[in-house]
Design a protein around this motif. Structure first.
Motif, PDB file in Angstrom:
ATOM      1  N   ILE A   1      13.328  -9.804  -2.742  1.00  0.00           N
ATOM      2  CA  ILE A   1      14.660  -9.830  -3.356  1.00  0.00           C
ATOM      3  C   ILE A   1      14.573  -9.428  -4.834  1.00  0.00           C
ATOM      4  N   ILE A   2      13.573  -9.984  -5.527  1.00  0.00           N
ATOM      5  CA  ILE A   2      13.386  -9.659  -6.941  1.00  0.00           C
ATOM      6  C   ILE A   2      13.052  -8.186  -7.122  1.00  0.00           C
ATOM      7  N   LEU A   3      12.211  -7.651  -6.233  1.00  0.00           N
ATOM      8  CA  LEU A   3      11.783  -6.257  -6.361  1.00  0.00           C
ATOM      9  C   LEU A   3      12.922  -5.274  -6.094  1.00  0.00           C
TER      10      LEU A   3
ATOM     11  N   GLY B   1       0.811  -1.210   0.000  1.00  0.00           N
ATOM     12  CA  GLY B   1       0.000   0.000   0.000  1.00  0.00           C
ATOM     13  C   GLY B   1       0.841   1.255   0.000  1.00  0.00           C
ATOM     14  N   MET B   2       1.949   1.226   0.731  1.00  0.00           N
ATOM     15  CA  MET B   2       2.868   2.358   0.766  1.00  0.00           C
ATOM     16  C   MET B   2       3.429   2.631  -0.626  1.00  0.00           C
ATOM     17  N   VAL B   3       3.808   1.564  -1.339  1.00  0.00           N
ATOM     18  CA  VAL B   3       4.349   1.714  -2.693  1.00  0.00           C
ATOM     19  C   VAL B   3       3.278   2.263  -3.634  1.00  0.00           C
TER      20      VAL B   3
ATOM     21  N   ALA C   1      13.389  -0.258  -0.521  1.00  0.00           N
ATOM     22  CA  ALA C   1      13.085  -1.638  -0.901  1.00  0.00           C
ATOM     23  C   ALA C   1      14.083  -2.604  -0.271  1.00  0.00           C
ATOM     24  N   ALA C   2      15.351  -2.223  -0.242  1.00  0.00           N
ATOM     25  CA  ALA C   2      16.373  -3.074   0.364  1.00  0.00           C
ATOM     26  C   ALA C   2      16.169  -3.207   1.870  1.00  0.00           C
ATOM     27  N   ILE C   3      15.821  -2.102   2.513  1.00  0.00           N
ATOM     28  CA  ILE C   3      15.557  -2.135   3.956  1.00  0.00           C
ATOM     29  C   ILE C   3      14.346  -3.023   4.253  1.00  0.00           C
ATOM     30  N   LEU C   4      13.294  -2.868   3.453  1.00  0.00           N
ATOM     31  CA  LEU C   4      12.093  -3.683   3.644  1.00  0.00           C
ATOM     32  C   LEU C   4      12.378  -5.155   3.369  1.00  0.00           C
ATOM     33  N   MET C   5      13.243  -5.423   2.401  1.00  0.00           N
ATOM     34  CA  MET C   5      13.614  -6.809   2.112  1.00  0.00           C
ATOM     35  C   MET C   5      14.211  -7.477   3.348  1.00  0.00           C
ATOM     36  N   VAL C   6      15.164  -6.800   3.987  1.00  0.00           N
ATOM     37  CA  VAL C   6      15.791  -7.347   5.192  1.00  0.00           C
ATOM     38  C   VAL C   6      14.764  -7.500   6.302  1.00  0.00           C
ATOM     39  N   PHE C   7      13.911  -6.486   6.461  1.00  0.00           N
ATOM     40  CA  PHE C   7      12.901  -6.478   7.514  1.00  0.00           C
ATOM     41  C   PHE C   7      11.899  -7.616   7.325  1.00  0.00           C
TER      42      PHE C   7
END
Length: 206
Positions: free
Chosen positions: A152-154, A116-118, A170-176
């Motif tokens: 990871i893909i995104l 939703g944020m995106v 996106a990278a931060i959210l991936m780790v999270f």
């Protein structure tokens, strides 16, 4: 301006903290989904224990939290010149979703609210995200795989948008999100992770 930015982040966190699955379960089904299924209050467990209609409602509610949070910089300034980067403000809603002040700082796994944020920031990347997620769910039949591998893909795909903020977030959210799915990853490795049959009739997780 500093006060406005602080207010935005607080509002975004409070929006994200709304425990949609918990409230829908209590108000309309008289059930506490924290005690059912996986015990998670997010969209996936709502589908599992409350059914398809409730799951769809919670999905849109969780997404709306992220979208509204990302739109706050526009509301505080103008739609042509946001007060602050909408994506960064939206992250506060994602944190609120996973660490809700209304649920003893527990919550969901942030996928729907992140989507939703995106949507509030970049609708094209949102559409691409759902294409990736939907394809992974279809082929793997595991929401956890779609959530983790999808992120990871995104992150990789975000590089083609030439938007450094989008890629960093996106990278931060991936780790999270991978961290929040750590128990799912263990079940995937052991072969006990629940799969999603077509029609969204979930098996109870082992």
């Amino acid at each position: 301006m500093t006060l406005k930015i602080i207010i935005m982040f607080v509002l975004a966190y409070l929006l994200g903290s709304i425990p949609s699955g918990l409230w829908v379960g209590r108000l309309f089904f008289h059930k506490d989904i924290r005690k059912l299924g996986s015990g998670n209050i997010g969209t996936t467990n709502t589908f599992r224990v409350l059914g398809k209609k409730a799951g769809i409602v919670v999905l849109f509610m969780d997404m709306l939290k992220g979208t509204l949070a990302a739109c706050l910089p526009y509301f505080f300034q103008s739609f042509s010149h946001p007060l602050f980067n909408p994506l960064i403000v939206g992250v506060a809603a994602v944190i609120g979703h996973s660490f809700s002040i209304f649920n003893h700082f527990h919550g969901g796994k942030a996928v729907a609210t992140s989507a939703g944020m995106v949507l509030g920031y970049n609708p094209l990347f949102f559409a691409l995200s759902w294409l990736v997620f939907g394809s992974l769910v279809y082929f793997t039949r595991m929401v956890s795989v779609a959530s983790t591998l999808g992120m990871i893909i995104l992150v990789i795909l975000s590089l083609f948008f030439h938007d450094s903020v989008l890629t960093i977030v996106a990278a931060i959210l991936m780790v999270f999100i991978i961290y929040l799915h750590r128990d799912n990853i263990k079940r995937i490795k052991s072969g006990t992770e629940s799969k999603v049959p077509f029609g969204f009739h979930y098996h109870k997780p082992k």
